[in-house]
Design a protein around this motif. Structure first.
Motif, PDB file in Angstrom:
ATOM      1  N   ALA A   1      -0.242   7.282   3.158  1.00 43.51           N
ATOM      2  CA  ALA A   1       0.072   8.714   3.268  1.00 43.51           C
ATOM      3  C   ALA A   1       0.996   8.942   4.456  1.00 43.51           C
ATOM      4  O   ALA A   1       0.794   8.348   5.520  1.00 43.51           O
TER       5      ALA A   1
ATOM      6  N   VAL B   1       8.873   5.211  -9.386  1.00 42.71           N
ATOM      7  CA  VAL B   1       7.514   5.580  -9.825  1.00 42.71           C
ATOM      8  C   VAL B   1       7.526   6.706 -10.864  1.00 42.71           C
ATOM      9  O   VAL B   1       6.465   7.151 -11.300  1.00 42.71           O
TER      10      VAL B   1
ATOM     11  N   LYS C   1       2.806  -7.313 -13.287  1.00 36.88           N
ATOM     12  CA  LYS C   1       2.842  -7.249 -11.823  1.00 36.88           C
ATOM     13  C   LYS C   1       2.673  -8.623 -11.176  1.00 36.88           C
ATOM     14  O   LYS C   1       3.228  -8.886 -10.117  1.00 36.88           O
TER      15      LYS C   1
ATOM     16  N   VAL D   1       4.143   3.458 -13.127  1.00 38.42           N
ATOM     17  CA  VAL D   1       3.962   2.235 -12.336  1.00 38.42           C
ATOM     18  C   VAL D   1       2.531   2.185 -11.839  1.00 38.42           C
ATOM     19  O   VAL D   1       1.848   1.162 -11.920  1.00 38.42           O
ATOM     20  N   PHE D   2       2.066   3.341 -11.365  1.00 35.95           N
ATOM     21  CA  PHE D   2       0.709   3.401 -10.826  1.00 35.95           C
ATOM     22  C   PHE D   2      -0.286   2.980 -11.904  1.00 35.95           C
ATOM     23  O   PHE D   2      -0.210   3.436 -13.051  1.00 35.95           O
TER      24      PHE D   2
ATOM     25  N   GLY E   1       8.626  -4.692   2.628  1.00 36.87           N
ATOM     26  CA  GLY E   1       8.160  -3.337   2.337  1.00 36.87           C
ATOM     27  C   GLY E   1       8.369  -3.016   0.870  1.00 36.87           C
ATOM     28  O   GLY E   1       9.077  -3.740   0.150  1.00 36.87           O
TER      29      GLY E   1
ATOM     30  N   ASP F   1       3.787   5.299  11.249  1.00 42.98           N
ATOM     31  CA  ASP F   1       4.612   4.513  10.323  1.00 42.98           C
ATOM     32  C   ASP F   1       4.305   3.041  10.621  1.00 42.98           C
ATOM     33  O   ASP F   1       4.801   2.481  11.606  1.00 42.98           O
TER      34      ASP F   1
ATOM     35  N   ALA G   1       9.335   0.384  -1.730  1.00 42.80           N
ATOM     36  CA  ALA G   1       9.822   1.761  -1.722  1.00 42.80           C
ATOM     37  C   ALA G   1       9.433   2.391  -3.048  1.00 42.80           C
ATOM     38  O   ALA G   1       9.803   1.886  -4.110  1.00 42.80           O
ATOM     39  N   ALA G   2       8.639   3.440  -2.975  1.00 40.30           N
ATOM     40  CA  ALA G   2       8.252   4.173  -4.190  1.00 40.30           C
ATOM     41  C   ALA G   2       9.131   5.416  -4.244  1.00 40.30           C
ATOM     42  O   ALA G   2       9.020   6.290  -3.385  1.00 40.30           O
TER      43      ALA G   2
ATOM     44  N   ASN H   1      10.614   0.412  -6.407  1.00 42.52           N
ATOM     45  CA  ASN H   1      10.167   0.748  -7.770  1.00 42.52           C
ATOM     46  C   ASN H   1      10.267   2.242  -8.006  1.00 42.52           C
ATOM     47  O   ASN H   1       9.936   3.064  -7.154  1.00 42.52           O
TER      48      ASN H   1
ATOM     49  N   ALA I   1       0.839  -1.210   0.000  1.00 39.93           N
ATOM     50  CA  ALA I   1       0.000   0.000   0.000  1.00 39.93           C
ATOM     51  C   ALA I   1       0.865   1.246   0.000  1.00 39.93           C
ATOM     52  O   ALA I   1       1.970   1.257   0.549  1.00 39.93           O
TER      53      ALA I   1
HETATM   54  O1  PMT Z   1      -0.922   0.341  -6.549  1.00 33.25           O
HETATM   55  P1  PMT Z   1      -0.265   0.418  -7.915  1.00 33.25           P
HETATM   56  O2  PMT Z   1      -0.909   1.429  -8.819  1.00 33.25           O
HETATM   57  O3  PMT Z   1      -0.150  -0.943  -8.537  1.00 33.25           O
HETATM   58  O4  PMT Z   1       1.221   0.960  -7.679  1.00 33.25           O
HETATM   59  C1  PMT Z   1       2.129   0.169  -6.962  1.00 33.25           C
HETATM   60  C2  PMT Z   1       2.946   0.998  -5.946  1.00 33.25           C
HETATM   61  C3  PMT Z   1       3.870   1.942  -6.691  1.00 33.25           C
HETATM   62  C4  PMT Z   1       2.010   1.801  -5.024  1.00 33.25           C
HETATM   63  C5  PMT Z   1       3.731  -0.045  -5.075  1.00 33.25           C
HETATM   64  O5  PMT Z   1       4.541  -0.813  -5.922  1.00 33.25           O
HETATM   65  C6  PMT Z   1       4.573   0.653  -3.992  1.00 33.25           C
HETATM   66  O6  PMT Z   1       5.677   1.108  -4.227  1.00 33.25           O
HETATM   67  N1  PMT Z   1       4.027   0.746  -2.746  1.00 33.25           N
HETATM   68  C7  PMT Z   1       4.618   1.452  -1.630  1.00 33.25           C
HETATM   69  C8  PMT Z   1       4.383   2.935  -1.790  1.00 33.25           C
HETATM   70  C9  PMT Z   1       4.952   3.710  -0.617  1.00 33.25           C
HETATM   71  O7  PMT Z   1       4.202   4.153   0.221  1.00 33.25           O
HETATM   72  O8  PMT Z   1       6.241   3.800  -0.584  1.00 33.25           O
HETATM   73  P2  PMT Z   1       7.083   4.615   0.558  1.00 33.25           P
HETATM   74  O9  PMT Z   1       8.455   4.594   0.036  1.00 33.25           O
HETATM   75  O10 PMT Z   1       6.413   5.916   0.801  1.00 33.25           O
HETATM   76  O11 PMT Z   1       6.935   3.724   1.845  1.00 33.25           O
HETATM   77  C10 PMT Z   1       7.846   2.667   2.164  1.00 33.25           C
HETATM   78  C11 PMT Z   1       7.139   1.536   2.825  1.00 33.25           C
HETATM   79  O12 PMT Z   1       6.608   1.952   4.088  1.00 33.25           O
HETATM   80  C12 PMT Z   1       5.964   0.979   2.023  1.00 33.25           C
HETATM   81  O13 PMT Z   1       5.954  -0.428   2.125  1.00 33.25           O
HETATM   82  C13 PMT Z   1       4.755   1.583   2.737  1.00 33.25           C
HETATM   83  O14 PMT Z   1       3.618   0.709   2.642  1.00 33.25           O
HETATM   84  C14 PMT Z   1       5.238   1.686   4.167  1.00 33.25           C
HETATM   85  N2  PMT Z   1       4.647   2.804   4.933  1.00 33.25           N
HETATM   86  C15 PMT Z   1       4.663   4.075   4.446  1.00 33.25           C
HETATM   87  C16 PMT Z   1       4.133   5.113   5.210  1.00 33.25           C
HETATM   88  C17 PMT Z   1       3.570   4.817   6.464  1.00 33.25           C
HETATM   89  N3  PMT Z   1       3.019   5.757   7.195  1.00 33.25           N
HETATM   90  N4  PMT Z   1       3.575   3.554   6.914  1.00 33.25           N
HETATM   91  C18 PMT Z   1       4.127   2.542   6.182  1.00 33.25           C
HETATM   92  O15 PMT Z   1       4.152   1.392   6.630  1.00 33.25           O
END
Ligand code: PMT
Length: 413
Positions: free
Chosen positions: A285, A361, A392, A367-368, A332, A313, A334-335, A359, A282
């Motif tokens: 935010a 983005v 995917k 990707v989205f 996890g 988090d 990483a976008a 990934n 997911a």
């Molecule tokens: O849904 P799609 O359109 O298919 O697109 C896929 C994707 C790009 C959304 C997916 O592949 C992806 O990258 N998901 C993670 C997006 C993200 O939130 O990345 P981040 O780098 O901001 O967070 C890093 C990790 O921490 C993620 O696993 C996230 O779920 C987690 N997180 C983030 C914020 C938070 N408050 N709590 C978390 O646990």
């Protein structure tokens, strides 16, 4: 719904006996036979004599490239296929569409036609998809026979409400062929390399409300998370999908619908003690509005300020709930739009993950919402693996391969 990677599809190489009975919906069984065949199953169609009056056996033969069985006595005369051999060889028996009459016969164990003998002779699991007029469907006799079949282990794919052959509208319309095929996949996935595993996958972008009509969110469609959930299901895992999208999951997957990061956190934490793997696909935010206005905010002035506060988090929180050996494996994502691998490595370490899927983005094509993704997977020991642009569902299978390898190397509980 995504299609499983060819080599990983639980239908591939499996023997499916498809019983077709004399419902007007019999023509839809051609689509079921076609989809099963296209996904690699060897489909032996067994028709009741009534079904052959509605659809020609040749239609099924042309689709499955296999002989169709309907005349028990003709088959008995031909020495190669006996009246029970299809049942003996089957990995799964699907009866679709099933009339009220055929449901009653199956419940009673009558064996006066090829379908009856196949059903009695097989040890394979059974799936039945009824189709009939509404009053026949609701009749206590039909429901009683179905209860008997359920108690014997049959899976029933219930009919839908909709337009019926009688011209009326109501319950009794055959479930969509793709749904019946998906349930077949779920049944055949038992015994896969993730059997016995309980996994949670999160999917979609969280929605942080501003007022009753507006929210702060991101572009995640949930496709990556749904693919991870489907791939785990196809390998035999028991899957719960915590999702913001509200979309129907593949068969056999339980969903928990959430909107906000706080609700996703609560759902993950509530299940965490019971699972073997958490996959956080997911897009959560990082910040949410501090105050949610009770009424729609009215337009006023040329600008407005929205004050945001950090959300929980989720990964950071659950990673602290136990050390390796006492907690589930945690994956996890990483976008990133810059310094992909460097930033992902930092997240892997900071959030104490077993694996991170990075990934970019900003990649061309996006990707989205796309059906494909190009990722780098980084393991807890720092080694990494670059995958090409893949559907995917294939990325998801590569992820589960890595999770299995990590478990075999002693990570997770
Ligand atoms: O849904 P799609 O359109 O298919 O697109 C896929 C994707 C790009 C959304 C997916 O592949 C992806 O990258 N998901 C993670 C997006 C993200 O939130 O990345 P981040 O780098 O901001 O967070 C890093 C990790 O921490 C993620 O696993 C996230 O779920 C987690 N997180 C983030 C914020 C938070 N408050 N709590 C978390 O646990």
């Amino acid at each position: 719904m995504t299609d499983s990677a060819p080599g990983r599809n639980p239908l591939r190489g499996r023997r499916v006996a498809l019983g077709v009975t004399g419902s007007i919906a019999a023509y839809k069984a051609v689509a079921i036979a076609s989809s099963l065949t296209q996904q690699g199953a060897l489909v032996d169609v067994v028709m009741t004599p009534e079904a052959t009056r509605l659809v020609q056996p040749l239609s099924f033969q042309a689709i499955t490239h296999r002989p169709v069985a309907w005349d028990m006595f003709e088959l008995l005369a031909a020495t190669e296929i006996g009246h029970v051999s299809i049942g003996h060889g089957a990995d799964l028996l699907v009866v679709a569409p099933a009339t009220a009459h055929s449901i009653a016969k199956l419940a009673l164990g009558l064996a006066d036609d090829m379908l009856g003998t196949t059903a009695l002779a097989t040890l394979a699991p059974g799936l039945i998809a009824p189709a009939m007029e509404t009053n026949m469907w609701l009749h206590p006799a039909t429901q009683g026979h179905l209860a008997t079949l359920r108690a014997r282990g049959w899976t029933v794919v219930e009919p839908e409400s909709g337009h019926l052959a009688s011209g009326a509208s109501g319950e009794g319309r055959l479930a969509p062929p793709e749904m019946i095929v998906d349930v077949a996949k779920h049944l055949l996935a038992q015994g896969g390399d993730l059997s016995g595993w309980r996994v949670i996958v999160t999917a979609g972008g969280t929605r942080e409300p501003i007022d009753p009509v507006r929210y702060v969110s991101n572009r995640s469609s949930g496709k990556m998370g749904y693919a991870a959930a489907e791939a785990a299901r196809d390998r035999g895992a028991v899957v719960t999908l915590i999702t913001t999208t509200g979309q129907q999951p593949p068969a056999g997957i339980t969903t928990v619908d959430v909107e906000q990061a706080t609700k996703m956190r609560d759902a993950v934490v509530a299940a965490f003690a019971e699972i073997d793997v958490l996959v956080m696909a997911a897009a959560v935010a990082d910040y949410a509005p501090i105050e949610i206005a009770p009424d729609k905010i009215k337009k006023s002035g040329s600008s407005m300020l929205l004050e945001l506060a950090l959300t929980p988090d989720i990964l950071g929180e659950v990673a602290g709930l136990g050390s390796n050996g006492q907690r589930p494996l945690i994956v996890g994502f990483a976008a990133e739009t810059e310094n992909l691998v460097e930033n992902a490595r930092a997240k892997l370490a900071r959030k104490r993950l077993d694996l991170i899927v990075a990934n970019d983005v900003s990649q061309p094509g996006g990707v989205f919402a796309s059906d494909a993704n190009k990722v780098t997977m980084i393991r807890s020991d720092g080694t990494s693996i670059d995958l090409p642009l893949l559907p995917k569902i294939d990325v998801a299978h590569a992820l589960w391969d890595e999770v299995l390898a990590a478990r075999r190397a002693g990570r997770g509980r």
